[in-house]
Design a protein around this motif. Structure first.
Motif, PDB file in Angstrom:
ATOM      1  N   PHE A 151       0.868  -1.176   0.000  1.00 40.45           N
ATOM      2  CA  PHE A 151       0.000   0.000   0.000  1.00 40.45           C
ATOM      3  C   PHE A 151       0.902   1.222   0.000  1.00 40.45           C
ATOM      4  CE2 PHE A 151      -2.556  -3.408   1.691  1.00 40.45           C
ATOM      5  CZ  PHE A 151      -3.765  -3.235   1.033  1.00 40.45           C
ATOM      6  N   THR A 152       0.716   2.079  -0.991  1.00 43.04           N
ATOM      7  CA  THR A 152       1.657   3.153  -1.263  1.00 43.04           C
ATOM      8  C   THR A 152       0.907   4.395  -1.727  1.00 43.04           C
ATOM      9  OG1 THR A 152       3.652   3.657  -2.538  1.00 43.04           O
ATOM     10  CG2 THR A 152       2.001   2.313  -3.638  1.00 43.04           C
ATOM     11  N   ARG A 153       1.641   5.433  -2.010  1.00 39.07           N
ATOM     12  CA  ARG A 153       1.073   6.624  -2.657  1.00 39.07           C
ATOM     13  C   ARG A 153       2.191   7.287  -3.445  1.00 39.07           C
ATOM     14  NH1 ARG A 153      -0.683   8.616   2.383  1.00 39.07           N
ATOM     15  NH2 ARG A 153      -2.640   9.027   1.329  1.00 39.07           N
ATOM     16  N   GLN A 154       1.804   8.040  -4.458  1.00 38.08           N
ATOM     17  CA  GLN A 154       2.785   8.741  -5.281  1.00 38.08           C
ATOM     18  C   GLN A 154       3.509   9.774  -4.441  1.00 38.08           C
ATOM     19  OE1 GLN A 154       1.211  10.295  -8.923  1.00 38.08           O
ATOM     20  NE2 GLN A 154       0.552   8.292  -9.642  1.00 38.08           N
ATOM     21  N   GLY A 155       4.814   9.880  -4.661  1.00 46.26           N
ATOM     22  CA  GLY A 155       5.610  10.884  -3.968  1.00 46.26           C
ATOM     23  C   GLY A 155       6.066  10.476  -2.579  1.00 46.26           C
ATOM     24  N   CYS A 156       5.792   9.244  -2.186  1.00 46.38           N
ATOM     25  CA  CYS A 156       6.184   8.749  -0.862  1.00 46.38           C
ATOM     26  C   CYS A 156       7.570   8.115  -0.984  1.00 46.38           C
ATOM     27  CB  CYS A 156       5.161   7.739  -0.351  1.00 46.38           C
ATOM     28  SG  CYS A 156       5.680   6.852   1.128  1.00 46.38           S
ATOM     29  N   CYS A 157       8.597   8.785  -0.446  1.00 50.44           N
ATOM     30  CA  CYS A 157       9.959   8.262  -0.603  1.00 50.44           C
ATOM     31  C   CYS A 157      10.156   6.966   0.175  1.00 50.44           C
ATOM     32  CB  CYS A 157      10.988   9.312  -0.203  1.00 50.44           C
ATOM     33  SG  CYS A 157      10.897   9.854   1.494  1.00 50.44           S
ATOM     34  N   LEU A 158       9.486   6.794   1.309  1.00 45.39           N
ATOM     35  CA  LEU A 158       9.588   5.531   2.042  1.00 45.39           C
ATOM     36  C   LEU A 158       8.964   4.391   1.241  1.00 45.39           C
ATOM     37  CD1 LEU A 158       8.756   6.672   5.683  1.00 45.39           C
ATOM     38  CD2 LEU A 158      10.984   6.020   4.765  1.00 45.39           C
ATOM     39  N   THR A 188       8.407  -9.451  -8.261  1.00 52.69           N
ATOM     40  CA  THR A 188       7.919  -8.756  -9.445  1.00 52.69           C
ATOM     41  C   THR A 188       6.419  -8.975  -9.559  1.00 52.69           C
ATOM     42  OG1 THR A 188       8.249 -10.664 -10.879  1.00 52.69           O
ATOM     43  CG2 THR A 188      10.110  -9.130 -10.664  1.00 52.69           C
ATOM     44  N   ALA A 189       5.848  -8.455 -10.608  1.00 55.12           N
ATOM     45  CA  ALA A 189       4.418  -8.646 -10.837  1.00 55.12           C
ATOM     46  C   ALA A 189       4.105 -10.025 -11.401  1.00 55.12           C
ATOM     47  CB  ALA A 189       3.890  -7.568 -11.781  1.00 55.12           C
ATOM     48  N   VAL A 190       5.121 -10.719 -11.909  1.00 57.29           N
ATOM     49  CA  VAL A 190       4.942 -12.071 -12.445  1.00 57.29           C
ATOM     50  C   VAL A 190       6.161 -12.909 -12.097  1.00 57.29           C
ATOM     51  CG1 VAL A 190       3.476 -11.368 -14.375  1.00 57.29           C
ATOM     52  CG2 VAL A 190       5.945 -11.439 -14.671  1.00 57.29           C
ATOM     53  N   GLY A 191       6.017 -14.211 -12.179  1.00 53.82           N
ATOM     54  CA  GLY A 191       7.157 -15.092 -11.957  1.00 53.82           C
ATOM     55  C   GLY A 191       6.911 -16.064 -10.828  1.00 53.82           C
ATOM     56  N   THR A 192       7.987 -16.749 -10.411  1.00 55.11           N
ATOM     57  CA  THR A 192       7.859 -17.775  -9.391  1.00 55.11           C
ATOM     58  C   THR A 192       8.009 -17.229  -7.980  1.00 55.11           C
ATOM     59  OG1 THR A 192      10.197 -18.299  -9.569  1.00 55.11           O
ATOM     60  CG2 THR A 192       8.675 -19.596 -10.921  1.00 55.11           C
ATOM     61  N   ALA A 193       8.606 -16.062  -7.811  1.00 54.11           N
ATOM     62  CA  ALA A 193       8.723 -15.458  -6.485  1.00 54.11           C
ATOM     63  C   ALA A 193       7.341 -14.944  -6.083  1.00 54.11           C
ATOM     64  CB  ALA A 193       9.719 -14.299  -6.526  1.00 54.11           C
ATOM     65  N   GLN A 229       4.492 -12.590  -5.801  1.00 57.19           N
ATOM     66  CA  GLN A 229       4.213 -11.443  -6.658  1.00 57.19           C
ATOM     67  C   GLN A 229       4.066 -10.190  -5.811  1.00 57.19           C
ATOM     68  OE1 GLN A 229       0.861 -12.371  -9.105  1.00 57.19           O
ATOM     69  NE2 GLN A 229       1.982 -13.874 -10.292  1.00 57.19           N
ATOM     70  N   LEU A 230       4.531  -9.081  -6.334  1.00 54.71           N
ATOM     71  CA  LEU A 230       4.430  -7.790  -5.665  1.00 54.71           C
ATOM     72  C   LEU A 230       3.381  -6.963  -6.387  1.00 54.71           C
ATOM     73  CD1 LEU A 230       5.454  -5.773  -3.545  1.00 54.71           C
ATOM     74  CD2 LEU A 230       7.178  -5.050  -5.218  1.00 54.71           C
ATOM     75  N   THR A 231       2.353  -6.550  -5.657  1.00 50.58           N
ATOM     76  CA  THR A 231       1.292  -5.722  -6.204  1.00 50.58           C
ATOM     77  C   THR A 231       1.294  -4.391  -5.478  1.00 50.58           C
ATOM     78  OG1 THR A 231      -0.052  -7.681  -6.674  1.00 50.58           O
ATOM     79  CG2 THR A 231      -1.194  -5.565  -6.603  1.00 50.58           C
ATOM     80  N   LEU A 232       1.377  -3.300  -6.235  1.00 50.18           N
ATOM     81  CA  LEU A 232       1.340  -1.963  -5.654  1.00 50.18           C
ATOM     82  C   LEU A 232      -0.100  -1.463  -5.657  1.00 50.18           C
ATOM     83  CD1 LEU A 232       4.413  -0.344  -7.440  1.00 50.18           C
ATOM     84  CD2 LEU A 232       4.340  -1.551  -5.264  1.00 50.18           C
ATOM     85  N   ILE A 233      -0.518  -0.912  -4.534  1.00 49.51           N
ATOM     86  CA  ILE A 233      -1.868  -0.373  -4.416  1.00 49.51           C
ATOM     87  C   ILE A 233      -1.754   1.069  -3.937  1.00 49.51           C
ATOM     88  CG2 ILE A 233      -4.093  -0.572  -3.241  1.00 49.51           C
ATOM     89  CD1 ILE A 233      -3.445  -3.598  -2.958  1.00 49.51           C
ATOM     90  N   SER A 279      -8.745   6.551   3.695  1.00 50.65           N
ATOM     91  CA  SER A 279      -9.222   6.755   5.057  1.00 50.65           C
ATOM     92  C   SER A 279      -8.553   5.798   6.026  1.00 50.65           C
ATOM     93  CB  SER A 279     -10.744   6.575   5.097  1.00 50.65           C
ATOM     94  OG  SER A 279     -11.205   6.647   6.416  1.00 50.65           O
ATOM     95  N   ARG A 280      -8.387   4.549   5.607  1.00 49.30           N
ATOM     96  CA  ARG A 280      -7.805   3.533   6.491  1.00 49.30           C
ATOM     97  C   ARG A 280      -6.325   3.764   6.755  1.00 49.30           C
ATOM     98  NH1 ARG A 280      -8.528  -2.897   6.614  1.00 49.30           N
ATOM     99  NH2 ARG A 280      -6.795  -3.330   7.989  1.00 49.30           N
ATOM    100  N   TYR A 281      -5.560   4.078   5.691  1.00 54.04           N
ATOM    101  CA  TYR A 281      -4.112   4.152   5.832  1.00 54.04           C
ATOM    102  C   TYR A 281      -3.573   5.576   5.998  1.00 54.04           C
ATOM    103  CZ  TYR A 281      -4.227  -0.747   4.742  1.00 54.04           C
ATOM    104  OH  TYR A 281      -4.491  -2.088   4.781  1.00 54.04           O
ATOM    105  N   GLY A 282      -4.299   6.569   5.503  1.00 55.93           N
ATOM    106  CA  GLY A 282      -3.851   7.945   5.668  1.00 55.93           C
ATOM    107  C   GLY A 282      -2.384   8.115   5.333  1.00 55.93           C
ATOM    108  N   LEU A 283      -1.615   8.591   6.306  1.00 52.85           N
ATOM    109  CA  LEU A 283      -0.189   8.816   6.114  1.00 52.85           C
ATOM    110  C   LEU A 283       0.652   7.661   6.641  1.00 52.85           C
ATOM    111  CD1 LEU A 283      -0.040  12.590   7.054  1.00 52.85           C
ATOM    112  CD2 LEU A 283      -0.142  11.576   4.775  1.00 52.85           C
ATOM    113  N   GLU A 284       0.025   6.510   6.880  1.00 54.94           N
ATOM    114  CA  GLU A 284       0.735   5.353   7.450  1.00 54.94           C
ATOM    115  C   GLU A 284       1.492   4.529   6.425  1.00 54.94           C
ATOM    116  OE1 GLU A 284       0.977   4.641  10.788  1.00 54.94           O
ATOM    117  OE2 GLU A 284       0.028   6.596  10.963  1.00 54.94           O
ATOM    118  N   VAL A 285       1.413   4.894   5.156  1.00 50.52           N
ATOM    119  CA  VAL A 285       2.108   4.136   4.126  1.00 50.52           C
ATOM    120  C   VAL A 285       3.609   4.345   4.258  1.00 50.52           C
ATOM    121  CG1 VAL A 285       0.181   4.079   2.507  1.00 50.52           C
ATOM    122  CG2 VAL A 285       1.769   5.986   2.439  1.00 50.52           C
ATOM    123  N   PRO A 286       4.417   3.390   3.860  1.00 48.60           N
ATOM    124  CA  PRO A 286       4.057   2.133   3.213  1.00 48.60           C
ATOM    125  C   PRO A 286       3.563   1.091   4.209  1.00 48.60           C
ATOM    126  CG  PRO A 286       6.428   2.230   3.477  1.00 48.60           C
ATOM    127  CD  PRO A 286       5.878   3.543   3.968  1.00 48.60           C
TER     128      PRO A 286
END
Length: 110
Positions: free
Chosen positions: A18-25, A39-44, A46-50, A60-67
């Protein structure tokens, strides 16, 4: 080398960042996870960015708590992981993920 069972388990696991644009962390954690071979595909796992700003409920749930990192497997609903220490990378980050129940295939993390 990872066992066949660990590789199979990893291929059915997704990490949700869970992320947001401009968040260096957020960007730093994404880069460190990709360095582990996630990655988004493969055997490891998968990493999905939201982007939480694209959904008012997530914003509302995460506010400034990202990542916020969560894991989802075929057998269970997703669950949030404890906050990832920002200085963990490479082998130490891989070990931290494994302690959280995220099976990773063997990768070179030097």
């Amino acid at each position: 080398m990872a066992s066949a069972a660990a590789t199979s388990e990893a291929s059915h696991t997704s990490l949700l960042l869970f992320t947001r644009q401009g968040c260096c962390l957020c960007e730093g954690l994404e880069e460190r996870l990709r360095d582990l071979g996630l990655t988004a595909v493969g055997t490891a796992p998968q990493l999905t960015l939201i982007d939480v700003d694209e959904d008012p409920q997530l914003q509302s749930r995460y506010g400034l708590e990202v990542p916020v990192l969560a894991v989802r497997s075929a057998e269970a609903a997703w669950r949030e992981l404890p906050r990832v220490p920002p200085r963990l990378s490479g082998e130490r980050l891989a070990q931290w993920l494994e302690r959280q129940g995220v099976a990773l295939p063997a990768v070179d993390t030097d």
